[in-house]
Design a protein around this motif. Sequence first.
Motif, short mmCIF file in Angstrom:
data_model
loop_
_atom_site.label_atom_id
_atom_site.label_comp_id
_atom_site.label_asym_id
_atom_site.label_seq_id
_atom_site.Cartn_x
_atom_site.Cartn_y
_atom_site.Cartn_z
N LEU A 1 0.49 3.73 -2.80
CA LEU A 1 -0.85 4.32 -2.93
C LEU A 1 -1.10 5.40 -1.89
CD1 LEU A 1 -2.87 1.00 -3.38
CD2 LEU A 1 -1.72 2.35 -5.12
N GLN B 1 -6.77 1.85 -1.97
CA GLN B 1 -6.36 0.90 -0.94
C GLN B 1 -7.40 -0.20 -0.76
OE1 GLN B 1 -5.91 3.29 2.52
NE2 GLN B 1 -3.94 4.18 1.90
N THR C 1 0.81 -1.22 0.00
CA THR C 1 0.00 0.00 0.00
C THR C 1 0.83 1.26 0.00
OG1 THR C 1 -0.13 -0.12 2.43
CG2 THR C 1 -1.94 -1.11 1.16
N VAL D 1 -5.21 -1.55 -10.03
CA VAL D 1 -4.87 -0.46 -9.11
C VAL D 1 -3.48 0.09 -9.41
CG1 VAL D 1 -4.38 0.08 -6.70
CG2 VAL D 1 -6.39 -1.27 -7.29
N TYR D 2 -2.53 -0.79 -9.69
CA TYR D 2 -1.15 -0.34 -9.92
C TYR D 2 -0.94 0.22 -11.33
CZ TYR D 2 0.63 -2.39 -5.57
OH TYR D 2 0.88 -2.67 -4.26
N VAL E 1 -5.34 -6.18 -8.36
CA VAL E 1 -4.02 -5.62 -8.06
C VAL E 1 -3.45 -4.92 -9.29
CG1 VAL E 1 -1.66 -6.18 -7.38
CG2 VAL E 1 -3.59 -7.30 -6.25
N LEU F 1 -7.20 -2.59 -3.73
CA LEU F 1 -5.98 -3.39 -3.68
C LEU F 1 -6.07 -4.47 -2.61
CD1 LEU F 1 -2.99 -3.90 -4.47
CD2 LEU F 1 -2.38 -2.26 -2.68
N THR F 2 -6.47 -4.09 -1.41
CA THR F 2 -6.51 -5.07 -0.33
C THR F 2 -7.60 -6.12 -0.56
OG1 THR F 2 -7.88 -3.53 0.95
CG2 THR F 2 -5.52 -3.52 1.38
#
Length: 707
Positions: free
Chosen positions: A89, A97, A86, A663-664, A660, A100-101
């Motif tokens: 981010l 977050q 994280t 998000v990235y 994932v 992603l989590t």
Amino acid sequence: MDLLDAHLVPAVDGVAFGLLLFVVAAGLSLAFGTAGVLNLSHGMLYAIGAYTGAALSDGTWGGLALGLAAGTAAACAAGAGLSAATAPLARRGHLAQALLTFGLALVGGDLLIQLFGADELPVRVPEALDSSVRLLGHRYPAYRLCFIVMAVLLAAFGTWVLTRTRMGAAVRAAADDPQMLATTGHSPRAVHTGVLAAAGALAGAAGVLGAPIIGPGPGTSENVLMLSLVVVVLGGLRSLWATLAAAVAVGEVQTLGVSLVPDLAPYLLFAAMAAVLVLRSRFAEPAAAHGPEGPSPDPVARLRRHLAARLRRRPGGAAVAAAGSAGAATRPGTAGGSAGSSALLGARNRPEAAGYPPISLPFSLPRPRGAARRAAPLLVLLAVLAALPWVLDAYTLSLAGSALALGLLAVSVTVLTGYAGLPTLGQTAPFAVGAYATANLAQAGWTMGPVQVVLSALAAALFSALTGPAVIRARGTTVLMITLAVGELTGAVVNRLKSVTGGADGLVGFPATQALWGGEGMFEESELYTYALVVAAVAVAVTLLVLRSPAGKLLTGTRGAEARMRASGHPVGRYLLVAHICAGALAGVGGSLMVTVQQYLSPADVGFEIAAFALLAAVIGGTTSVIGALMGAGLIVVTRDWVAGSWPGHGPLLLGVLFVAAVYLLPRGLAGLRGGSARSGPGPGLPRPGEQHPSAPDPTPAGKVSP
């Protein structure tokens, strides 16, 4: 006394269950309140400890100690890994977050199943604890009494560490003023990692010790996460003792509530959560600024100035404008004719009058050539979708129809998250209302497709009108929590109201939908897909027209400059409520399409996982791109149902990787890829600690709507 005696065992069970939730929720509260990480994989950390402890348990004290050490260490390491994951981010907000989590939770859950199997593992406790004791004339498990003692000691130890040690002081300083902490020689980054590692250790220890109470198995991580979120919301983030009281209350509702009011118990938890969140938002002032860069230019004032300039350029327009100005000057506070009224209204609503600097950027209405250029991607996508029945097999075509239904849900999330600034995890609620409305209409003999769509949209809009006042007042993470509570309450109703929803078994076997009056029911996949495409195209076209209309400009202005809009006299709450209702109607249309395409309906089709998928689809698209939301939904369906079919049993893993990667790799979504480096930077998300509004600066220029 007889009543107390009859419910003594459930009451003590509630204390044990509540203390277990406290140990888990303390870690979640620590991660969110101190490290600023909205960790939706916290239930997975509990599952790591539970699976590890169960695998090492052999009925001896040594096995229990070894399982406790291994499970705590494994979850602690996973928590430290979350800190590293994280860290990039930090400036993206809580929405990134959360996604992603959640993706990491899907990946971790799949890996746990591969390591330990899909069945619930038995847990063997030491023989001395695997017995019962006499408690006020009742037999009660000795292990649960022992767990109560251990949980109280752990709570006392944690409170002492946070309030009486230098380590605790550093943790509190990291939450309140990390810059000041850095000047003392401590690294806020190291404290951040330590906090998440400690939160993971707490969850892992709770998993090992609580495995005999909430055993490791399918659904454990999601169940623990939801209950922990309820505890954190009820108890707040400021006091461990408040969290302890909330956890015990939740434990009592889960055990004693089932014994006393079994019909209401499934609704009490999330109803209490929603009520607390709504009350807190009622006492909070509306956001005064939006995003880390402060207020953005007000598009409404610019629109008015542009229209006034065009009016002056018309023959006789200068005289009309002059008359309006004269009327405003000679009669302050009154209107002299329609033109004078417009001029006066514009003067009153200028942001300069509210103390804001004048806006210098010109506002320009979309030109026909530019509008055609923006519509080109939508037309290309429509042409590609229309050609699919000639190139796809029946199964893949059915997946495409499901993607269209999920795409409409994602577009409704885009309207709320990207344009209204209300990030939501509860759009599956109106989606479910529309779906079950269509299924029940079909069972009642109302099989006409247009009628089903319209009535389902109206039912979903009515539902959103009833729940909207609880949502529109809140901002940021509170919106996520309120909408999550609304979605979970709706899920509880779906499971309990069997006469309407079929309960856990769902609904199946209802008559097929007719596309037109007098036509036959649709059974072929090509017919169902064509019907879904036509309905989705109409719904998307109407959505784009509204977003590009003056109403859409008002909504964009509300999201981008709420304080200015309020100072200018605009009813911001009314705009947000209308947006919430319209987004609910759109989600209801998506639910209707899903039922028509699938020809069955189950609670899993409208659960929390679908809500997360819809939010991910909106983020993949860029949160302000309707086409991007549709493409994101298609990517999710392809990953979940088509790609996963080539690797059976690993659908959650693939979806987690998609979360994932999105998000990235797509901080601005697919729509941001067209903007190049000029639009790079932090993606849209929720506010970091200290910020008030969920919207980061929007990549779409003011006054324009991305298709």
